[in-house]
Enzyme design. Structure first.
Site, short mmCIF file in Angstrom:
data_model
loop_
_atom_site.label_atom_id
_atom_site.label_comp_id
_atom_site.label_asym_id
_atom_site.label_seq_id
_atom_site.Cartn_x
_atom_site.Cartn_y
_atom_site.Cartn_z
CB SER A 53 -1.75 -10.32 0.74
OG SER A 53 -3.09 -10.51 1.15
CG ASP B 224 -6.44 -7.09 -5.18
OD1 ASP B 224 -6.70 -8.26 -4.87
OD2 ASP B 224 -6.02 -6.25 -4.37
CG HIS C 54 -1.90 -1.04 1.36
ND1 HIS C 54 -1.77 -2.10 2.21
CD2 HIS C 54 -3.07 -1.22 0.71
CE1 HIS C 54 -2.83 -2.89 2.09
NE2 HIS C 54 -3.63 -2.39 1.19
CB VAL D 32 5.38 -4.52 -2.70
CG1 VAL D 32 6.59 -4.60 -1.77
CG2 VAL D 32 5.30 -3.13 -3.33
O1 PAF Z 1 -8.40 -3.39 -3.04
C1 PAF Z 1 -9.05 -3.02 -2.02
O2 PAF Z 1 -8.49 -2.82 -0.97
C2 PAF Z 1 -10.55 -2.85 -2.14
O3 PAF Z 1 -11.11 -3.78 -2.99
C3 PAF Z 1 -10.96 -1.42 -2.54
C4 PAF Z 1 -10.47 -1.07 -3.93
C5 PAF Z 1 -10.41 -0.41 -1.53
C6 PAF Z 1 -12.49 -1.31 -2.55
O4 PAF Z 1 -13.03 -1.59 -1.29
#
Ligand code: PAF
Length: 274
Positions: free
Chosen positions: A181, A146, A33, A172
């Site tokens: 994850s 994803d 993230h 990553v």
């Molecule tokens: O990838 C995610 O964390 C979620 O699917 C998202 C895009 C924030 C939508 O809830």
């Protein structure tokens, strides 16, 4: 970093913020993230993150209640990553009434992840469209981890003519190849040692395809056997076209191999572009 939980407050805070780059998350943030946040910095003036565990995208037997919620740690990480504004609404703010109007993606929502998580992409597309309407960004960044989600959201944005550029961020990985994850936290020590096999079988397929192998069904089947003989329960390993995630047409060399498999309780997904 400003933190807002109400839609009107957020909208007021985002007036005159220049080019807004938006990174939606469900929290429990890891280095993957944070890499998206860093990437976002270079794409505009103001980075806005959101943190919302979206009930709509979880099936009835999935881990919505148990999904790790680590708000204080997440705020520290976002602040350190230079995020200017965090939108962290409660459920009553985002869904004050039953969300009857939803985004229904096309048939790809029933394939790959969608076959095993019915309704998942409808829930994702609905919350992301709603978040887009609230934040009104010029750019939005989503991880390639994803991959199917990124494709669904990119196509939704294009087909609904939303004035938003969708950018994909590279996955990553830990040193041993395991894709980072939030669900890796569910792995026991033994499962964690086994988990990098998923990346290895995907890498083997990539090498084979690059070496000229065209029998994708055989490669997929071999990978499933490799995983399942080591304690995995595999939902799918699939070689698909990057553009639409359909079965490759002859001559299309822009491919991606995607997989989802359960190791103990956690279900891990990964993919590699070829
Ligand atoms: O990838 C995610 O964390 C979620 O699917 C998202 C895009 C924030 C939508 O809830």
């Amino acid at each position: 970093m400003q933190i807002h939980s109400s839609i009107p407050d957020l909208r007021a805070a985002l007036r005159n913020c220049g080019r807004i780059v938006f990174v939606p998350t469900m929290g429990n943030l890891h280095a993957g993230h944070i890499a998206l946040m860093t990437q976002a910095q270079a794409l505009g003036d103001t980075v806005v993150a959101s943190l919302f565990v979206n009930r709509l995208q979880f099936g009835p037997n999935e881990d919505f209640d148990k999904y790790p919620r680590t708000f204080a740690e997440d705020c520290e990480k976002l602040e350190a990553a230079g995020v200017a504004v965090l939108f962290a609404p409660g459920e009553n703010e985002l869904y004050p009434e039953v969300q009857q109007y939803q985004v229904d993606p096309p048939d790809i929502q029933n394939q790959l992840e969608g076959e095993f998580r019915p309704g998942h992409f409808r829930g994702v597309a609905t919350v992301v469209l709603k978040l887009f309407n609230i934040v009104q960004p010029q750019v939005a960044v989503f991880g390639k981890k994803d991959y199917q989600q990124l494709m669904v959201l990119r196509n939704m944005t294009r087909q609904l003519a939303l004035p938003i550029e969708i950018v994909g961020g590279d996955t990553v990985r830990a040193d041993d190849g395991l894709a980072l994850s939030s669900r890796n936290g569910y792995l026991t020590a033994t499962e964690r040692a086994e988990a990098p096999r998923l990346y290895r079988v995907l890498s083997d397929i990539r090498s084979a395809v690059r070496g000229g192998e065209q029998d994708f069904a055989k490669l997929e089947q071999t990978a499933v056997v490799q995983l399942d003989t080591h304690g995995w329960q595999t939902d799918y390993v699939a070689v698909r076209q990057q553009s639409d995630l359909q079965v490759p047409q002859a001559g299309n060399n822009s491919l991606v191999v995607l997989a989802a498999s359960r190791l103990g309780i956690p279900r891990l997904i990964d993919n590699i572009e070829i």
